[in-house]
Design an enzyme around this catalytic site. Structure first.
Site, PDB file in Angstrom:
ATOM      1  N   SER A 125     -17.896  25.417 -36.914  1.00 32.98           N
ATOM      2  CA  SER A 125     -17.032  26.787 -37.359  1.00 32.98           C
ATOM      3  C   SER A 125     -18.177  27.614 -36.158  1.00 32.98           C
ATOM      4  CB  SER A 125     -16.622  27.990 -38.703  1.00 32.98           C
ATOM      5  OG  SER A 125     -18.163  28.301 -37.977  1.00 32.98           O
ATOM      6  N   LYS A 126     -16.667  28.382 -35.466  1.00 33.15           N
ATOM      7  CA  LYS A 126     -17.110  29.367 -35.053  1.00 33.15           C
ATOM      8  C   LYS A 126     -18.583  30.212 -34.352  1.00 33.15           C
ATOM      9  CE  LYS A 126     -13.124  31.322 -32.122  1.00 33.15           C
ATOM     10  NZ  LYS A 126     -11.896  32.442 -31.975  1.00 33.15           N
ATOM     11  N   ARG A 127     -18.725  30.335 -36.129  1.00 34.18           N
ATOM     12  CA  ARG A 127     -20.069  31.282 -36.303  1.00 34.18           C
ATOM     13  C   ARG A 127     -21.154  29.985 -35.924  1.00 34.18           C
ATOM     14  NH1 ARG A 127     -22.273  31.568 -41.616  1.00 34.18           N
ATOM     15  NH2 ARG A 127     -20.319  30.669 -42.309  1.00 34.18           N
TER      16      ARG A 127
END
Ligand code: GLU
Length: 462
Positions: free
Chosen positions: A239-241
């Site tokens: 994910s972006k994280r």
């Protein structure tokens, strides 16, 4: 000739997963003296594809990956797609379907209620009556109703899809005439001469549909390599994280292009247990046949490790140029060599390195209180005064070793341990307890600045 392509949808930036398949496609084309093409899949016209293409080209440029030829924009090819739609209609391989949205919804509901797979029932397949009024027909391709579609995948082996489980006569053009995704991908890959498609395995379920289009038009089917996803260490989709951000963010964070490419090439591909690959080695060794069958795990420590490796091994001249992107103009700094040598072993990123450089060349605004408390004990003041006097009196001070000798003299004359001069001097010069070798720091800032910093510290410490 091997022709590969990268076909991003214009989301506005290039992300890490996309870059990895782009890299694989690039390497394979270059290794074979072939071509690596870029196609922007901008059939969703609301998005700004020009900007997206520019962002991708900019990222490619930073990384040294150049695509061949002009960029293909799907949004500009409706006329071309129309030719093939017409051809399929003329040959009876596609047909107009006049089913209304309400009818389609009703069919779906019924199928779902009967626990059947929701699919078009083919009611207009052989239709040659009078079409109902007021309906803009969609165009459907005649897909095989039974039998198997086999994707000969270079990573996964033969993947067999049963026509009745996955296919129906899917729409190739909507009511407004606009062509659909799987149709245009197949047309473009054919017209662009793509021989090998390397893409994420999230597209595997599209492939049988694209094969239906290839076969209906008598096109040869390219070789497919569906690359397993990148996961985080919890085994979930990145994910972006976790790092699935804009590739250019890696530049901002201070990663070198080589480290990022080296990191990516090893995500899902290996060549024995080799970890470090120059671009030339990547090109020489890469073969999509060796792409792993299972998902790869994104590991930030590994990226940092590779980045340190490349920083350490980059010649100072080049390093100075790279650091310009972080606001450091070192190329004509007379102590560049000493400075970069003192720091290249310490920095994990170029950004950190730029910070470390600034911590040396800019005098500390204030001295860390705890550090002062710890370092300025006993005869620290006298030690620094003696040292400053020696620096003032010395004629030729250039190298780290010149300063080191002066420190040694003080240590000897005062009969103290090295820490007794090292600690207070460090705090005086850098404002804190950590940092690179003091002799290098002094050689970098020079005689006058060394004296000035020591005096200023002594003045601050009453
Ligand atoms: N446009 C698709 C994507 O961005 C790629 C399609 C393909 O490679 O065939 O995921």
């Amino acid at each position: 000739m091997v022709v590969t392509r990268f076909a991003p949808s214009p989301t506005g930036y290039l992300h890490i997963g996309g870059l990895r398949t782009a890299l694989f496609s690039y390497l394979w084309a270059r290794k074979n003296g072939g071509k690596f093409l870029l196609r922007i899949e901008d059939t969703d016209k609301a998005r700004n594809s020009q900007e997206a293409a520019e962002a991708i080209v900019k990222a490619f440029h930073w990384l040294g990956l150049e695509h061949d030829g002009e960029i293909t924009y799907q949004s500009q090819r409706d006329d071309i797609y129309a030719i093939y739609i017409k051809r399929l209609l003329d040959e009876g391989k596609a047909y107009r379907c006049y089913m209304s949205k309400e009818e389609l919804d009703a069919l779906r509901e019924e199928q779902t209620a009967n626990k059947e797979r929701a699919k078009y029932d083919g009611r207009y397949r052989e239709f040659n009556g009078t079409p109902p009024e007021g309906i803009e027909p969609v165009i459907r391709i005649k897909a095989p109703l039974s039998g198997e579609i086999v994707v000969h995948d270079g990573v996964k082996g033969d993947v067999v899809f049963k026509a009745e489980d996955i296919l129906d006569d899917f729409v190739i053009a909507r009511g407004d005439g606009s062509p659909t995704y799987n149709f245009v991908v197949a047309i473009d890959d054919h017209l662009m001469g793509v021989t090998e498609v390397i893409r994420g395995d999230d597209h595997l379920s599209n492939t049988p549909k694209q094969i239906v289009v290839y076969e209906a038009l008598g096109f040869s089917v390219p070789k497919f390599y569906h690359v397993p996803m990148i996961h985080n260490h919890e085994g979930k989709k990145l994910s972006k994280r976790d790092g699935a951000t804009d590739v250019m963010a890696y530049k901002e964070m201070g990663y070198t292009p080589q480290a990022l490419l080296n990191f990516l090439v090893r995500l899902g591909w290996s060549n024995g247990d080799q970890e470090i690959f120059s671009m030339e080695e990547m090109m020489e060794c890469f073969n999509p046949k060796n792409i792993n069958r299972s998902a790869s795990i994104y590991n930030t420590e590994k990226l940092e490790w590779l980045n340190s490796h490349y920083i350490k091994n980059t010649p100072n001249e080049e390093l100075a140029e790279l650091l310009e992107a972080y606001g450091l103009l070192l190329t004509s700094h007379d102590k560049k060599e000493i400075l970069l040598d003192a720091l290249k072993e310490r920095a994990k990123t170029l950004k950190e390195m730029a910070q470390l450089v600034n911590e040396i060349i800019i005098a500390p605004e204030s001295l860390d209180e705890k550090a002062v408390e710890k370092a300025f004990k006993g005869d620290a003041r006298e030690v620094l005064e003696n040292f400053a006097a020696k620096v003032s009196a010395a004629d030729e001070l250039h190298l780290p070793s010149d300063y080191h000798h002066l420190m040694e003299e003080v240590v000897k004359e005062m009969n103290i341990g090295f820490g007794k001069i090292g600690q207070p001097l460090r705090v005086a010069l850098l404002g804190k307890m950590s940092g690179p070798g003091l002799d290098s720091v002094m050689a970098i800032i020079g005689k006058d600045e060394t004296i000035a910093r020591v005096k200023s510290a002594l003045a601050q410490i009453a």
